[in-house]
Write a protein that holds these residues in place. Sequence first.
Motif, PDB file in Angstrom:
ATOM      1  N   CYS A 172      16.312  48.839  24.414  1.00  0.00           N
ATOM      2  CA  CYS A 172      15.072  48.563  25.129  1.00  0.00           C
ATOM      3  C   CYS A 172      14.230  47.550  24.361  1.00  0.00           C
ATOM      4  O   CYS A 172      14.456  47.298  23.178  1.00  0.00           O
ATOM      5  N   ILE A 173      13.274  46.974  25.076  1.00  0.00           N
ATOM      6  CA  ILE A 173      12.299  46.068  24.487  1.00  0.00           C
ATOM      7  C   ILE A 173      10.937  46.736  24.591  1.00  0.00           C
ATOM      8  O   ILE A 173      10.470  47.051  25.696  1.00  0.00           O
ATOM      9  N   GLY A 174      10.321  46.976  23.463  1.00  0.00           N
ATOM     10  CA  GLY A 174       9.020  47.625  23.443  1.00  0.00           C
ATOM     11  C   GLY A 174       7.996  46.764  22.728  1.00  0.00           C
ATOM     12  O   GLY A 174       8.185  45.550  22.570  1.00  0.00           O
ATOM     13  N   GLU A 175       6.943  47.404  22.291  1.00  0.00           N
ATOM     14  CA  GLU A 175       5.920  46.675  21.541  1.00  0.00           C
ATOM     15  C   GLU A 175       5.196  47.604  20.585  1.00  0.00           C
ATOM     16  O   GLU A 175       5.229  48.836  20.732  1.00  0.00           O
ATOM     17  N   VAL A 176       4.562  47.015  19.607  1.00  0.00           N
ATOM     18  CA  VAL A 176       3.697  47.782  18.704  1.00  0.00           C
ATOM     19  C   VAL A 176       2.431  48.145  19.468  1.00  0.00           C
ATOM     20  O   VAL A 176       1.802  47.291  20.102  1.00  0.00           O
ATOM     21  N   ILE A 177       2.073  49.431  19.432  1.00  0.00           N
ATOM     22  CA  ILE A 177       0.863  49.857  20.135  1.00  0.00           C
ATOM     23  C   ILE A 177      -0.225  50.352  19.189  1.00  0.00           C
ATOM     24  O   ILE A 177      -1.359  50.574  19.621  1.00  0.00           O
ATOM     25  N   PHE A 178       0.098  50.500  17.907  1.00  0.00           N
ATOM     26  CA  PHE A 178      -0.925  50.981  16.971  1.00  0.00           C
ATOM     27  C   PHE A 178      -0.518  50.617  15.551  1.00  0.00           C
ATOM     28  O   PHE A 178       0.646  50.743  15.177  1.00  0.00           O
ATOM     29  N   ARG A 179      -1.466  50.139  14.781  1.00  0.00           N
ATOM     30  CA  ARG A 179      -1.269  49.909  13.351  1.00  0.00           C
ATOM     31  C   ARG A 179      -2.164  50.887  12.622  1.00  0.00           C
ATOM     32  O   ARG A 179      -3.391  50.839  12.752  1.00  0.00           O
ATOM     33  N   ASP A 180      -1.565  51.810  11.855  1.00  0.00           N
ATOM     34  CA  ASP A 180      -2.384  52.837  11.220  1.00  0.00           C
ATOM     35  C   ASP A 180      -2.955  52.350   9.894  1.00  0.00           C
ATOM     36  O   ASP A 180      -2.751  51.201   9.484  1.00  0.00           O
ATOM     37  N   ALA A 181      -3.687  53.234   9.214  1.00  0.00           N
ATOM     38  CA  ALA A 181      -4.398  52.845   7.992  1.00  0.00           C
ATOM     39  C   ALA A 181      -3.452  52.472   6.851  1.00  0.00           C
ATOM     40  O   ALA A 181      -3.861  51.822   5.891  1.00  0.00           O
ATOM     41  N   PHE A 182      -2.188  52.885   6.948  1.00  0.00           N
ATOM     42  CA  PHE A 182      -1.206  52.555   5.913  1.00  0.00           C
ATOM     43  C   PHE A 182      -0.487  51.239   6.205  1.00  0.00           C
ATOM     44  O   PHE A 182       0.336  50.810   5.400  1.00  0.00           O
ATOM     45  N   GLY A 183      -0.781  50.643   7.370  1.00  0.00           N
ATOM     46  CA  GLY A 183      -0.082  49.432   7.761  1.00  0.00           C
ATOM     47  C   GLY A 183       1.199  49.701   8.509  1.00  0.00           C
ATOM     48  O   GLY A 183       1.960  48.773   8.809  1.00  0.00           O
ATOM     49  N   ASN A 184       1.483  50.969   8.828  1.00  0.00           N
ATOM     50  CA  ASN A 184       2.665  51.300   9.621  1.00  0.00           C
ATOM     51  C   ASN A 184       2.463  50.823  11.051  1.00  0.00           C
ATOM     52  O   ASN A 184       1.380  50.976  11.624  1.00  0.00           O
ATOM     53  N   LEU A 185       3.510  50.259  11.637  1.00  0.00           N
ATOM     54  CA  LEU A 185       3.452  49.725  12.994  1.00  0.00           C
ATOM     55  C   LEU A 185       4.114  50.719  13.937  1.00  0.00           C
ATOM     56  O   LEU A 185       5.350  50.861  13.938  1.00  0.00           O
ATOM     57  N   ILE A 186       3.324  51.399  14.727  1.00  0.00           N
ATOM     58  CA  ILE A 186       3.843  52.426  15.623  1.00  0.00           C
ATOM     59  C   ILE A 186       4.122  51.789  16.981  1.00  0.00           C
ATOM     60  O   ILE A 186       3.277  51.097  17.539  1.00  0.00           O
ATOM     61  N   THR A 187       5.315  52.038  17.491  1.00  0.00           N
ATOM     62  CA  THR A 187       5.779  51.381  18.705  1.00  0.00           C
ATOM     63  C   THR A 187       5.719  52.335  19.900  1.00  0.00           C
ATOM     64  O   THR A 187       5.469  53.529  19.741  1.00  0.00           O
ATOM     65  N   ASN A 188       5.991  51.793  21.082  1.00  0.00           N
ATOM     66  CA  ASN A 188       6.066  52.638  22.277  1.00  0.00           C
ATOM     67  C   ASN A 188       7.504  53.064  22.570  1.00  0.00           C
ATOM     68  O   ASN A 188       7.824  53.479  23.683  1.00  0.00           O
ATOM     69  N   ILE A 189       8.364  52.984  21.575  1.00  0.00           N
ATOM     70  CA  ILE A 189       9.742  53.463  21.684  1.00  0.00           C
ATOM     71  C   ILE A 189       9.780  54.885  21.143  1.00  0.00           C
ATOM     72  O   ILE A 189       9.450  55.126  19.976  1.00  0.00           O
ATOM     73  N   GLY A 190      10.154  55.827  21.995  1.00  0.00           N
ATOM     74  CA  GLY A 190      10.074  57.234  21.630  1.00  0.00           C
ATOM     75  C   GLY A 190      11.417  57.849  21.288  1.00  0.00           C
ATOM     76  O   GLY A 190      12.476  57.215  21.352  1.00  0.00           O
ATOM     77  N   ALA A 251       2.131  41.304  11.630  1.00  0.00           N
ATOM     78  CA  ALA A 251       2.271  41.850  12.982  1.00  0.00           C
ATOM     79  C   ALA A 251       1.292  42.993  13.186  1.00  0.00           C
ATOM     80  O   ALA A 251       0.830  43.638  12.242  1.00  0.00           O
ATOM     81  N   GLY A 252       0.979  43.233  14.448  1.00  0.00           N
ATOM     82  CA  GLY A 252       0.086  44.320  14.822  1.00  0.00           C
ATOM     83  C   GLY A 252       0.307  44.669  16.276  1.00  0.00           C
ATOM     84  O   GLY A 252       1.333  44.309  16.864  1.00  0.00           O
ATOM     85  N   PRO A 253      -0.643  45.378  16.899  1.00  0.00           N
ATOM     86  CA  PRO A 253      -0.495  45.746  18.300  1.00  0.00           C
ATOM     87  C   PRO A 253      -0.179  44.538  19.179  1.00  0.00           C
ATOM     88  O   PRO A 253      -0.788  43.481  19.052  1.00  0.00           O
ATOM     89  N   GLY A 254       0.804  44.727  20.054  1.00  0.00           N
ATOM     90  CA  GLY A 254       1.244  43.659  20.939  1.00  0.00           C
ATOM     91  C   GLY A 254       2.507  42.969  20.477  1.00  0.00           C
ATOM     92  O   GLY A 254       3.157  42.273  21.266  1.00  0.00           O
ATOM     93  N   ALA A 255       2.890  43.135  19.216  1.00  0.00           N
ATOM     94  CA  ALA A 255       4.119  42.514  18.717  1.00  0.00           C
ATOM     95  C   ALA A 255       5.337  43.110  19.416  1.00  0.00           C
ATOM     96  O   ALA A 255       5.427  44.318  19.617  1.00  0.00           O
ATOM     97  N   THR A 256       6.301  42.275  19.775  1.00  0.00           N
ATOM     98  CA  THR A 256       7.496  42.722  20.471  1.00  0.00           C
ATOM     99  C   THR A 256       8.455  43.403  19.510  1.00  0.00           C
ATOM    100  O   THR A 256       8.646  42.972  18.367  1.00  0.00           O
ATOM    101  N   VAL A 257       9.089  44.490  19.980  1.00  0.00           N
ATOM    102  CA  VAL A 257      10.046  45.256  19.192  1.00  0.00           C
ATOM    103  C   VAL A 257      11.314  45.431  20.022  1.00  0.00           C
ATOM    104  O   VAL A 257      11.246  45.832  21.192  1.00  0.00           O
TER     105      VAL A 257
END
Length: 263
Positions: A172-190, A251-257
């Motif tokens: 699948c093609i997803g995106e980053v939806i959240f960058r947390d305080a540690f700089g981790n890039l959380i995606t919408n891929i579950g 990279a941050g929210p909106g980046a393609t994954v």
Amino acid sequence: MRPGIVTLTTDFGGVGPYVAAMKGVLLGMAPGVAIVDVCHSIAPQNILEGAFVLEGIVKAFPEGTVHLAVVDPGVGTARRMLAIRTAGQWFVLPDNGLITGVAGLYGVEAAWEIANPRLARGEVAPTFHGRDVLAPAAAHILKGGDPAELGPATERFVTLRNFEPTPAERGCIGEVIFRDAFGNLITNIGEAHLAARPSRDWVVEVGGRRIDGVARTYGESPPGSLIALLGSTGWVEVAVVNGDAGRLLSAGPGATVWLRPKS
């Protein structure tokens, strides 16, 4: 034993009177309420990020909790405001897609438009419905008020198309939806998107970098390693062990994954 718990999620940041003003209204209309600050650092007007945060907190709160969320770029326009009951809890928010993640995971039991001017504050500022309309609606529910008094029942609400990734190439093609305080890039891929094969047999690509396999913990790789793992909220995230993935990848929210099987 009313009132109970109300949570606050906004894009107001930590500057200015806005969060405190909403708390003041809640405390004045529902004395004794326990107020929990979830997050006030949602990127301004980023509804997708707000939807992610709301979806991630439901399991942590008891039945009857009221979640008041204000990420509202359409404030003052004809967009609706809703009170939604789901998973035994309440969500009071603008009808702009903030409920997407919660509704997708838990469904919706019932929903009402917030349209009764008698339940709003005496003066309603067109630019601060969070304080003047949504907070009074949340207080009404906290006190056990009839949700039908808020306005008419409804079965429709806005959802975001990009909360779910797009199927592609056996992945699948997803995106980053959240960058947390540690700089981790959380995606919408579950987690469900990984179910077709073992975690080690996936490739995650983001910011021009390829990551082989989806790890179980941060400690499986040495410090400085760029990894992908299934985070505590059930979403694939990209991280640097003891570092900042967002900074490394610019990279941050909106980046393609991309999620692809190993060839």
